[in-house]
Each structure stands twice: as C-alpha cells, then as structure tokens.
Design a protein around this motif. Sequence first.
Motif, PDB file in Angstrom:
ATOM      1  N   ALA A   1       1.137  -1.378   0.496  1.00 35.90           N
ATOM      2  CA  ALA A   1       0.033  -0.025  -0.155  1.00 35.90           C
ATOM      3  C   ALA A   1       0.789   1.028   0.244  1.00 35.90           C
ATOM      4  O   ALA A   1       0.939   2.310  -0.795  1.00 35.90           O
TER       5      ALA A   1
ATOM      6  N   ASN B   1       1.985  -4.069  -5.716  1.00 33.56           N
ATOM      7  CA  ASN B   1       0.740  -4.824  -5.585  1.00 33.56           C
ATOM      8  C   ASN B   1       0.661  -5.534  -4.219  1.00 33.56           C
ATOM      9  O   ASN B   1       1.485  -6.336  -3.630  1.00 33.56           O
TER      10      ASN B   1
ATOM     11  N   GLY C   1      -2.696  -9.579  -5.449  1.00 33.77           N
ATOM     12  CA  GLY C   1      -3.381  -7.996  -5.976  1.00 33.77           C
ATOM     13  C   GLY C   1      -2.514  -8.640  -7.769  1.00 33.77           C
ATOM     14  O   GLY C   1      -2.672  -7.174  -8.372  1.00 33.77           O
TER      15      GLY C   1
ATOM     16  N   ARG D   1      -6.738   4.224   7.399  1.00 34.01           N
ATOM     17  CA  ARG D   1      -7.744   3.448   6.151  1.00 34.01           C
ATOM     18  C   ARG D   1      -8.989   4.596   5.751  1.00 34.01           C
ATOM     19  O   ARG D   1      -9.405   5.782   6.652  1.00 34.01           O
TER      20      ARG D   1
ATOM     21  N   ARG E   1      -7.110   4.490   0.835  1.00 36.25           N
ATOM     22  CA  ARG E   1      -7.455   4.159  -0.655  1.00 36.25           C
ATOM     23  C   ARG E   1      -7.430   1.762  -0.324  1.00 36.25           C
ATOM     24  O   ARG E   1      -7.705   1.820   0.138  1.00 36.25           O
ATOM     25  N   ARG E   2      -6.159   2.230  -0.547  1.00 31.90           N
ATOM     26  CA  ARG E   2      -5.623   0.921  -0.806  1.00 31.90           C
ATOM     27  C   ARG E   2      -5.702  -0.087   0.994  1.00 31.90           C
ATOM     28  O   ARG E   2      -5.843  -0.806   0.581  1.00 31.90           O
TER      29      ARG E   2
ATOM     30  N   GLU F   1      -8.059   0.190   2.678  1.00 37.06           N
ATOM     31  CA  GLU F   1      -8.957  -0.282   2.762  1.00 37.06           C
ATOM     32  C   GLU F   1      -9.491  -1.313   1.807  1.00 37.06           C
ATOM     33  O   GLU F   1     -10.195  -1.833   2.131  1.00 37.06           O
ATOM     34  N   ASP F   2      -8.756  -1.492   0.541  1.00 35.17           N
ATOM     35  CA  ASP F   2      -9.076  -2.012  -0.083  1.00 35.17           C
ATOM     36  C   ASP F   2      -8.559  -4.048   0.992  1.00 35.17           C
ATOM     37  O   ASP F   2      -9.266  -4.649   0.138  1.00 35.17           O
TER      38      ASP F   2
ATOM     39  N   ARG G   1     -11.431  -4.563   2.948  1.00 32.85           N
ATOM     40  CA  ARG G   1     -12.581  -5.385   2.225  1.00 32.85           C
ATOM     41  C   ARG G   1     -11.750  -6.769   2.089  1.00 32.85           C
ATOM     42  O   ARG G   1     -12.602  -7.497   2.434  1.00 32.85           O
ATOM     43  N   ALA G   2     -10.290  -6.903   1.478  1.00 30.57           N
ATOM     44  CA  ALA G   2      -9.903  -8.081   0.904  1.00 30.57           C
ATOM     45  C   ALA G   2     -10.155  -9.111   2.281  1.00 30.57           C
ATOM     46  O   ALA G   2      -9.950 -10.270   2.100  1.00 30.57           O
TER      47      ALA G   2
END
Lengths: 363, 363
Positions: A271, A276, A280, B195, B313-314, B316-317, B320-321
């Motif tokens: 991040a 990645n 990802g 996040r 944002r990353r 947060e990704d 989510r994952a």
Amino acid sequence: MPQSEVSYPRLHVMQHNDTSHTDHHACGARVRIPLDELTALLVRIFERHGTSAHVARVLGRNVANAQRDGADSHGIFRIPGYVSTLASGWVDGHAQPQVTDSAPAFISVDARNGYAQPAHEAAQALLIEKARSQGIALLAMHDSHHFAALWPDVEPYAEQGLVALTFVNSMACVVPHGGRRALFGTNPIAFAAPRENGYPLVFDLATSAMAHGDIQIAAREGRQVPPGSGVDRNGEPTCDPNAILDGGALLPFGGHKGSALSMMVELLAAALTGGNFSFGFSWAQHPGAQSPRTGQLLIVIDPSKGAGANFARRAEDLVRALHDAGQERMPGDRRYRQREESLAKGVPVAAADLARLRELANG
Amino acid sequence: MPQSEVSYPRLHVMQHNDTSHTDHHACGARVRIPLDELTALLVRIFERHGTSAHVARVLGRNVANAQRDGADSHGIFRIPGYVSTLASGWVDGHAQPQVTDSAPAFISVDARNGYAQPAHEAAQALLIEKARSQGIALLAMHDSHHFAALWPDVEPYAEQGLVALTFVNSMACVVPHGGRRALFGTNPIAFAAPRENGYPLVFDLATSAMAHGDIQIAAREGRQVPPGSGVDRNGEPTCDPNAILDGGALLPFGGHKGSALSMMVELLAAALTGGNFSFGFSWAQHPGAQSPRTGQLLIVIDPSKGAGANFARRAEDLVRALHDAGQERMPGDRRYRQREESLAKGVPVAAADLARLRELANG
C-alpha cells in the motif's frame, strides 16, 4: 484484481540423475567450488536466460552468496525458478529501475517489473547518504520481483554502522488469522544491526509459520509438520504437508500476532509503495512464472544520531547478556559460520547440481 | 549492570470489599460514568500522588481512554501501580522532558526519569512536522517510564493520515529462545495506519507469548495457560501459571521468531535511544516501584510521499479483502466498539473500584 485462487510459489528442486555418490546430504555428492567461480557461473546463466549483464551480476552474486552462507532454500535451489520466470515473460530481466528523490528522507523506486535487487542497488548510495544526513531514511519500491533471501538486503547497512529494517510482500499463500482463504504472502521481515566485536546481528523471518519450501521438503521426506503450520483445502488445521500443498494453505506464525505483522507487511510493502498486494496480481498469462510482482519497503537509521554514545557497543553488551542467559546462537551466526567455511574451502554444491548449472550456462 | 534476578511487573488488582452486587464481571457491580468525569478523577489522583498538573493531565487522559476502550489491563487497573511507583521515588512525576532536534528526521528525547507519555507529547508536533517534510522521521526516547498501553502512542498519527510504528522495552521477565534466564521485557510493538472508511488499523502486541497480567488472571482463576507461555523456576516448560509466577518466567511468542523481534525491540528502544535494556536497571532501592525505566522508539511515515496514490484507499482495499477472506475483526475493532459504547453510555467501572479511586483522589 484479487486472484480467486491461491497461488503458491513453485519451488522446483533440481533433478539428480547422479545418485551413485551420496554423503550426509540427501541430494547426492557435494563438491566445493570457489565463490568467484560459482558467481561467474550464475552470472552466465542469468545472462544466457534473459537478463542484462548488470542484472546478471547483481543476481548472480546474490544467489552465490546465499549458497555460500548455507541458505540452501535461496541459493542455487532458486535458479530453475529464475530461469522459468524469465522464460515466461512475467519479469523483465532488462528493466531499468527509476529512482525518485521524493523527499529529503524518502526515496521511491519503480523497479519497472524487474528484480528488486538491482533496483535496490540503484538507490542504495542515495539511501545511505539520506540516512546519514537526515538520521533516518526510507526506500519505497514497487513493481518489483523479490525471489531471494531478505537478509542480504539489510546486512550491508549494518556493515556500515547503520540499522536497517525491511519488509517484502509476496504471493497469496497464508490464511489470515480467523480467515478461511489465503491472502497474505509469507511476508518476511528482516533486520540488521551492527555490533562492536562481531558480525552484525541479522535476522530474516517469514511471518508464516513455515516457509513454503520447508513444507515441500517435509512432504518429500514423508514427515508431518508441526501443529499450526497450515490448513487443508477445507480450511481445517492439518499436520499433513501434502494436504497443505494440495489446495490448502499456510498459517501465520504465532496466531493473531503473526497475522497482524503480516498485515503490516502488506500495508508497508504494497500500500505504501504503490506495489501490488500479495493477492493483487495474476500471472495466469505467464505459465512458469514464480516470482511475485509486489513491493518492498526499507528503513535505514543512523544510530549515531541517538543519545546512545555507541550503538555497536550497546549491541555487544546485549549479545554478552544473551550469551550469559544461555542463548548460544545469535541471529545470523549459522550463516556466518557457513560463510567462513565456504570462503576457506569453497562453496558446497551438489555435484549433480553443478553439472546442471553448467548445462544452463553453456547449453 | 544486569540484575541477577528476574524482575516482574507487580500488577496489583484493587481489593474489593463490596461483593454484595455481582454482574457478568467477576469484579463486582459495574457503573458507567462519563469519560470527562473519569478523566478528571484520574487527573486529581495523579496530582495528589506526586505529579505536576501537566503530567497528571496527560496520564489521566491516557488511563481514562484505555478504560473507555475496554483495555482493562491498562485502565484503572494500573492506578495502584502508578501511585505505588510515585510513592517509591523511582519515577519523577515532575520531570521536564528535554527535546533535541538531532537531525532533520531525528528527534532525541530525554524523559529525565519521567513518564514516556508527556515526553512523547512534548515532541509530537515536531515529529509530525518532520515526518511530513522529510517523508519519515524518528523519535528516540530514553530514561522514560512506560506503564501504559502502546496503541495510544500510534493511533493519533494514523488519525492524521500518517503511518506509525513504535517499540518499547520493559523489564526482564521473558527468556530468550534457547536461553535459561529472563532477559527481555514483554517488549511490545504497536503499529497504526489510516484507512479511508473506518477507524485506523491499529495493533499493539507483546512479543511475549502472554501478557504478564493475563498470567496473573489465569492463576487467580485456577486456569492452565497454553503450552509455550512460560517456564518454571527450573527453566522447564509449564502450563501452570503459578509456576510461571513463582520464580519462573514468560517465553517469547512464536518461538525463535518472537525472540528475534524481542531482541530487535531491545536494540531499537534501548541501544539506539540510549535507554536501559530491560535487564539493565535496578529498582531495589525503591520498594513499590513498578514501571520500567527504559526507552522507546517511534517511527512516523508520510505515505503521501510514496508512489501509491492513496494509501488510505489501498488500506481500505486490504480490509475489504480480509473481510472477504473471512477475517471478521480488524486489529483495533474491539476497542473501537467499546469506545463507541463508552462515549454513548459512559465508561464502565466496577463500583468498588470507583469508590477506591475517589478515596485516592480525595483521601
């Protein structure tokens, strides 16, 4: 895009046709060759199989040094994986890394789909200069392939009196604590610190319970793995290495704590760098690809800026206290012993592996 | 000078005379009081028992916030230990920390035998300014007492969009892997990252297998502790918490890996800052002393300097994952839930503890 399937590193071992000589190593007779000779052989292999002369020099030295230090899982054992990945077109063996001086203590490196080691080398002098002038500095690398041991990335800083810490994410093969599906990579952390009267204190630890290669070795040898190492394809805990390999996954070391550290590695190495996540990327279009295309973060500190008069002396005090408390081996010691022996007598290599390496270099 | 004996944190629990009311908590009836009221009460206690008004404000808020977040082992549970330590003369409740701007990205703080939290606060604005201008910055504190949870030290940076990592060493109660005698502290590591759509990701983990307070609670409740938690006075592994407490010691979490991380904490929090190692101080002349006099290292990174367009944002990704992979609870979630409840309904405190706190504040 997260991959829907677990991806494992495919760590092929070399095939040995020569089983007529055996010694204490399961993999056949061993010979010893000078480090320079092994390095030159590996450099030729890299060049022959798709890298620039410069990348070949950096990777050849890296792999030879791992073999020199007895880090077998990251020595010549990795060569078939490098060759296979280069052949697949997944990695760019000619990538020209782009180094950006983002802030007085912050360097960004775009490895441009090349290997992490040459990209790191391209920024190393600047990183040291920044650490010494600012007190601490950071290197954030993205779009890089790290297929090697992690300790060689930090040891050189400690040799110059600096303290270094690095994080690399890899490829989804570890189930987060409390989760059902592999998401994290084996996500290692490596640390190096100088000491006054000895080699630097250096460790390199996967945040997974076991390294993936060790699971494969256990499967080959018909051994069970310790409880907590992994789960089977149904997410159930298992000690059967084959069940872990056959659709199962690894677990973090140390339960929720190792899992938290692995999450931190994703945040720092991916991040924060722009790389990645371990889940990802997809190499589905590149059969034979084995190296993760992710990121790496490196932090280097100049301890002479601290109030501690002499960091290396304090580190030596700690080592003495650890010895007194009964801890005989310091992190890195085994490698250093192997290194001295390799430098004195030559680097041990299985005879059959050496023959195969020569084929790869010349054939 | 290393101590020859193992020193344990002595975490006294409050004595309850009122056992006539019980609820689901073993420690008697609970009431809820507004956070401000609890904070003010704790500030009065600190001031009455030997700190400056400023130190009282910082520590009162710290302890009240831990209680607010359900971090019971670092909430009002700690007050008797603070009071006892201040009474012993071991810590200086009036210390004026000295902040030195050592390099563009390096701050040294001499806590001058005071608490770590006010010393940290004295350098916080400069640390944030340096992190934002240099990309990364470091705070190296020595001669400090850290007797609190570690997550409150990093969470505020994440709330400002920064990434923070901290290390504190404590007092010899953990046997290094392969060793025979306690040398490391419980040596926690805390990490915080912002996040986009939620509270920061924050973890705070001891590098020991269990926190010392949890061993004491197991002993009181007559429970065994998990294998690998500690050793008895003869250095033999045991699951009996009393054997661990009675001359035994804790073990690192995750075997040699946790032990390596604990060693790193000693090097970063003590050797690099100029602070004492966990085995490097003696409070023998201060009966009642409970807080370690050691050091702390804090690293703060500005992720906006990285190539990743939007770190939050990353992150947060990743969350989510993790949710998709079945990990329901993120690090810090339990605290945030407790926090919301405490802010809505008041902070839960055992009625008997509240009475005792009022005595300490006024008596």
